[in-house]
Design an enzyme around this catalytic site. Structure first.
Site, PDB file in Angstrom:
ATOM      1  N   GLU A 130       2.788  -1.360  -1.345  1.00  0.00           N
ATOM      2  CA  GLU A 130       2.806  -1.397   0.253  1.00  0.00           C
ATOM      3  C   GLU A 130       4.525  -0.864   0.552  1.00  0.00           C
ATOM      4  O   GLU A 130       5.064  -1.833   1.681  1.00  0.00           O
ATOM      5  CB  GLU A 130       2.374  -2.671   0.806  1.00  0.00           C
ATOM      6  CG  GLU A 130       0.841  -2.811   0.371  1.00  0.00           C
ATOM      7  CD  GLU A 130       0.125  -3.526   1.499  1.00  0.00           C
ATOM      8  OE1 GLU A 130       0.499  -3.788   2.550  1.00  0.00           O
ATOM      9  OE2 GLU A 130      -1.001  -3.943   1.149  1.00  0.00           O
TER      10      GLU A 130
ATOM     11  N   GLY B 223      10.923 -23.557 -20.127  1.00  0.00           N
ATOM     12  CA  GLY B 223      11.458 -23.139 -21.694  1.00  0.00           C
ATOM     13  C   GLY B 223      10.614 -22.535 -22.327  1.00  0.00           C
ATOM     14  O   GLY B 223       9.903 -21.535 -21.817  1.00  0.00           O
TER      15      GLY B 223
ATOM     16  N   GLY C 299       4.605   8.842  -3.872  1.00  0.00           N
ATOM     17  CA  GLY C 299       4.542   7.572  -3.633  1.00  0.00           C
ATOM     18  C   GLY C 299       5.317   7.070  -2.514  1.00  0.00           C
ATOM     19  O   GLY C 299       4.865   7.010  -1.496  1.00  0.00           O
TER      20      GLY C 299
ATOM     21  N   PHE D   3      -3.549   5.056  -8.282  1.00  0.00           N
ATOM     22  CA  PHE D   3      -3.172   3.585  -8.205  1.00  0.00           C
ATOM     23  C   PHE D   3      -4.070   3.056  -7.147  1.00  0.00           C
ATOM     24  O   PHE D   3      -3.461   2.296  -6.171  1.00  0.00           O
ATOM     25  CB  PHE D   3      -1.857   3.263  -7.958  1.00  0.00           C
ATOM     26  CG  PHE D   3      -0.922   3.899  -9.125  1.00  0.00           C
ATOM     27  CD1 PHE D   3      -1.206   4.079 -10.451  1.00  0.00           C
ATOM     28  CD2 PHE D   3       0.364   4.505  -8.569  1.00  0.00           C
ATOM     29  CE1 PHE D   3      -0.422   4.679 -11.365  1.00  0.00           C
ATOM     30  CE2 PHE D   3       1.243   4.976  -9.599  1.00  0.00           C
ATOM     31  CZ  PHE D   3       0.760   5.212 -10.790  1.00  0.00           C
TER      32      PHE D   3
ATOM     33  N   GLU E 183      -0.196   9.195  -3.826  1.00  0.00           N
ATOM     34  CA  GLU E 183      -0.805  10.524  -4.982  1.00  0.00           C
ATOM     35  C   GLU E 183       0.382  10.715  -6.170  1.00  0.00           C
ATOM     36  O   GLU E 183       1.406   9.931  -6.281  1.00  0.00           O
ATOM     37  CB  GLU E 183      -0.646  11.824  -4.248  1.00  0.00           C
ATOM     38  CG  GLU E 183      -1.657  11.913  -2.881  1.00  0.00           C
ATOM     39  CD  GLU E 183      -1.439  13.337  -2.328  1.00  0.00           C
ATOM     40  OE1 GLU E 183      -0.765  14.117  -2.562  1.00  0.00           O
ATOM     41  OE2 GLU E 183      -2.489  13.188  -1.199  1.00  0.00           O
TER      42      GLU E 183
HETATM   43  N1  COS Z   1       4.868   2.459  13.268  1.00  0.00           N
HETATM   44  C1  COS Z   1       4.375   3.650  13.940  1.00  0.00           C
HETATM   45  N2  COS Z   1       4.998   4.878  13.630  1.00  0.00           N
HETATM   46  C2  COS Z   1       5.907   5.122  12.674  1.00  0.00           C
HETATM   47  C3  COS Z   1       6.230   3.959  11.826  1.00  0.00           C
HETATM   48  C4  COS Z   1       5.707   2.888  12.186  1.00  0.00           C
HETATM   49  N3  COS Z   1       6.101   1.758  11.803  1.00  0.00           N
HETATM   50  N4  COS Z   1       7.258   4.478  11.006  1.00  0.00           N
HETATM   51  C5  COS Z   1       7.279   6.147  11.149  1.00  0.00           C
HETATM   52  N5  COS Z   1       6.442   6.179  12.235  1.00  0.00           N
HETATM   53  C6  COS Z   1       6.460   7.608  12.754  1.00  0.00           C
HETATM   54  C7  COS Z   1       7.508   8.324  13.246  1.00  0.00           C
HETATM   55  O1  COS Z   1       7.973   7.824  14.578  1.00  0.00           O
HETATM   56  C8  COS Z   1       7.331   9.581  13.055  1.00  0.00           C
HETATM   57  O2  COS Z   1       6.827  10.078  14.145  1.00  0.00           O
HETATM   58  P1  COS Z   1       7.362  11.325  14.884  1.00  0.00           P
HETATM   59  O3  COS Z   1       7.336  12.540  14.127  1.00  0.00           O
HETATM   60  O4  COS Z   1       6.454  11.296  16.411  1.00  0.00           O
HETATM   61  O5  COS Z   1       8.689  10.733  15.460  1.00  0.00           O
HETATM   62  C9  COS Z   1       6.464   9.725  11.954  1.00  0.00           C
HETATM   63  O6  COS Z   1       5.839   8.158  11.769  1.00  0.00           O
HETATM   64  C10 COS Z   1       7.192  10.087  10.707  1.00  0.00           C
HETATM   65  O7  COS Z   1       8.224   9.184  10.507  1.00  0.00           O
HETATM   66  P2  COS Z   1       9.541   9.302   9.373  1.00  0.00           P
HETATM   67  O8  COS Z   1      10.221  10.386   9.862  1.00  0.00           O
HETATM   68  O9  COS Z   1      10.089   8.203   9.353  1.00  0.00           O
HETATM   69  O10 COS Z   1       8.882   9.501   8.217  1.00  0.00           O
HETATM   70  P3  COS Z   1       9.430   9.653   6.400  1.00  0.00           P
HETATM   71  O11 COS Z   1       8.574  10.883   5.802  1.00  0.00           O
HETATM   72  O12 COS Z   1      10.948   9.891   6.835  1.00  0.00           O
HETATM   73  O13 COS Z   1       9.050   8.420   5.653  1.00  0.00           O
HETATM   74  C11 COS Z   1       9.162   6.002   4.997  1.00  0.00           C
HETATM   75  C12 COS Z   1       9.130   7.112   6.013  1.00  0.00           C
HETATM   76  C13 COS Z   1       9.877   6.402   3.956  1.00  0.00           C
HETATM   77  C14 COS Z   1       9.349   4.597   5.957  1.00  0.00           C
HETATM   78  C15 COS Z   1       7.624   6.274   4.686  1.00  0.00           C
HETATM   79  O14 COS Z   1       7.187   7.254   3.865  1.00  0.00           O
HETATM   80  C16 COS Z   1       7.138   5.082   3.847  1.00  0.00           C
HETATM   81  O15 COS Z   1       6.744   3.864   4.412  1.00  0.00           O
HETATM   82  N6  COS Z   1       7.016   5.139   2.429  1.00  0.00           N
HETATM   83  C17 COS Z   1       6.247   4.127   1.594  1.00  0.00           C
HETATM   84  C18 COS Z   1       4.842   4.404   1.571  1.00  0.00           C
HETATM   85  C19 COS Z   1       4.358   2.941   1.295  1.00  0.00           C
HETATM   86  O16 COS Z   1       4.480   1.769   1.448  1.00  0.00           O
HETATM   87  N7  COS Z   1       3.481   3.253   0.199  1.00  0.00           N
HETATM   88  C20 COS Z   1       2.668   2.217  -0.522  1.00  0.00           C
HETATM   89  C21 COS Z   1       1.640   2.568  -1.081  1.00  0.00           C
HETATM   90  S1  COS Z   1       0.121   2.295   0.199  1.00  0.00           S
HETATM   91  S2  COS Z   1      -0.103   0.410  -0.536  1.00  0.00           S
END
Ligand code: COS
Length: 388
Positions: free
Chosen positions: A368, A344, A134, A159, A130
């Site tokens: 991603e 070059g 991001g 996007f 959104e």
């Molecule tokens: N597989 C399964 N579950 C997952 C997981 C995975 N790979 N990663 C996280 N989870 C679960 C966690 O276990 C947690 O569950 P519980 O609440 O039951 O413990 C929940 O999802 C939330 O996870 P977390 O606390 O790690 O979330 P955050 O908000 O801290 O975010 C990141 C984690 C930063 C890693 C995530 O927001 C991310 O990947 N951001 C990038 C997004 C992205 O790639 N965007 C690209 C656009 S899409 S093309």
């Protein structure tokens, strides 16, 4: 113990050879045209459908090829050899636009959508990002308010790859208005044409011309309750993360394919281009660049294959998929930079196509999950494991 591959080794080799020939004989010669026209010719889309390229990762019972992760990354090595725009067209149906349904969808949702996604009749799109959410995907604000047997969606997604051509969106929205993090997020399957769903103008991008992104806007968009992916509220963020674990490996493989191409073009150019009375490939400073690109691209290839095999064996590869995405996308950035340098002046001129690749591959370090998000995932998982 390795699980059964979807294809026997002879069939896999045939598929890889068919894709390799298609890429080199039909797609590579069209690269300039696709970039200039900002469009992939319809006969190429038809040929890709014919070859089953939209359904590589969709199970055979739903009309796809049902490739294992290892088989899929091997195909992605081949497709990565040409302009990323071609891969992008089939990318969402094999990845983020279908895998939510494959992994967490109900039987009815699978039966309804997967066969049409596998054939390419329907293009799938993944609406997570959104304007204000991001990297911090869990903070998304698009809302889904329950209203009897319906939900009402409001918000803007940004996007969104393939949105202009998509027939089906996997939309992540907040069903728990009291929540602000990942817990209150639910995934919905929303079809294009649903009243209240509209698209913004197509984004103008640095590269990857011929691949489209745009905003997806929801204004009091009413969808039936059975559009909830998997039928359960509050699971959406986990679905998104599982989909991205897989997607990150696929993108890593595409990076390896692009690096092979850039290296091949650099080698060929270095062998032909003469300065100081001999081909520049004979100069050690040029050789150093070629050698570095070869070693790094080989390292990425090995990482991707190994991680794919471990995913096929049922292991949790979240950390290693993030390692692959980080390393492979940064690697192809360096390889593209060296390719410009080896060429070059020609590397900077559009006719040679190198500057276009240089711009195209820049996206791999961003989408991603940015490199910085991969670093966070890798480090957090290590720290967590230490505490266990
Ligand atoms: N597989 C399964 N579950 C997952 C997981 C995975 N790979 N990663 C996280 N989870 C679960 C966690 O276990 C947690 O569950 P519980 O609440 O039951 O413990 C929940 O999802 C939330 O996870 P977390 O606390 O790690 O979330 P955050 O908000 O801290 O975010 C990141 C984690 C930063 C890693 C995530 O927001 C991310 O990947 N951001 C990038 C997004 C992205 O790639 N965007 C690209 C656009 S899409 S093309």
């Amino acid at each position: 113990e390795r699980p059964q591959m979807a294809l026997d080794s002879e069939t896999l080799d045939q598929l890889l050879e068919t894709v390799r020939r298609f890429v080199r004989e039909r797609l590579v010669p069209l690269e300039h045209q696709v970039a200039d026209d900002d469009a992939i010719p319809p006969e190429i889309v038809a040929a890709m459908r014919e070859m089953g390229l939209f359904g590589l990762s969709i199970p055979q019972e739903f009309g796809g090829l049902g490739l294992s992760m290892e088989e899929e990354v091997r195909v992605a090595f081949e497709i990565g050899y040409t302009s990323p725009a071609f891969r992008s067209l089939i990318g969402t149906n094999n990845g983020i636009g279908s895998q939510g349904i494959v992994i967490d969808g109900t039987e009815a949702q699978k039966r309804n959508y997967l066969p049409r996604l596998a054939s390419g009749e329907l293009v799938g799109s993944f609406a997570l990002t959104e304007p204000e959410a991001g990297s911090d995907a869990g903070s998304l604000r698009t809302s889904a308010r329950r209203d009897g047997d319906f939900y009402v969606l409001n918000g803007t997604k940004r996007f969104i790859t393939n949105a202009p051509v998509a027939g089906l969106f996997t939309v992540f929205a907040r069903t728990d208005p009291a929540s602000t993090d990942a817990r209150g997020v639910t995934a919905f399957l929303v079809e294009a044409g649903t009243p209240g769903l509209s698209l913004g103008p197509i984004d103008r991008k640095m590269g990857q011309k011929g691949a489209y992104t745009c905003d997806v806007i929801f204004e009091d968009c009413r969808v039936p309750a059975d559009t909830v992916l998997g039928g359960r509220e509050g699971q959406g963020f986990k679905t998104a993360m599982k989909v991205l674990d897989r997607g990150r490996l696929h993108i890593s493989a595409v990076c390896v394919g692009a690096a092979r191409r850039l290296l091949q073009d650099s080698l060929r150019y270095a062998a032909e281009r003469r300065q100081f009375g001999k081909p520049i490939a004979e100069f050690q400073l040029v050789q150093a660049m070629l050698a570095d690109s070869r070693a790094e691209s080989y390292a990425a290839e090995c990482m991707v294959l190994e991680t794919a095999r471990r995913k096929d064996a049922g292991q949790d590869v979240s950390t290693d998929a993030a390692c692959c995405k980080m390393f492979a996308s940064e690697m192809v950035g360096r390889v593209a930079d060296r390719a410009v340098q080896v060429h070059g002046g020609a590397g900077y001129i559009a006719d040679y196509g190198i500057e276009r690749f240089y711009r195209d591959v820049r996206l791999f370090r961003i989408y991603e999950g940015t490199t910085q998000i991969q670093q966070i995932v890798i480090a957090r998982n290590m720290v967590r494991e230490l505490a266990q």
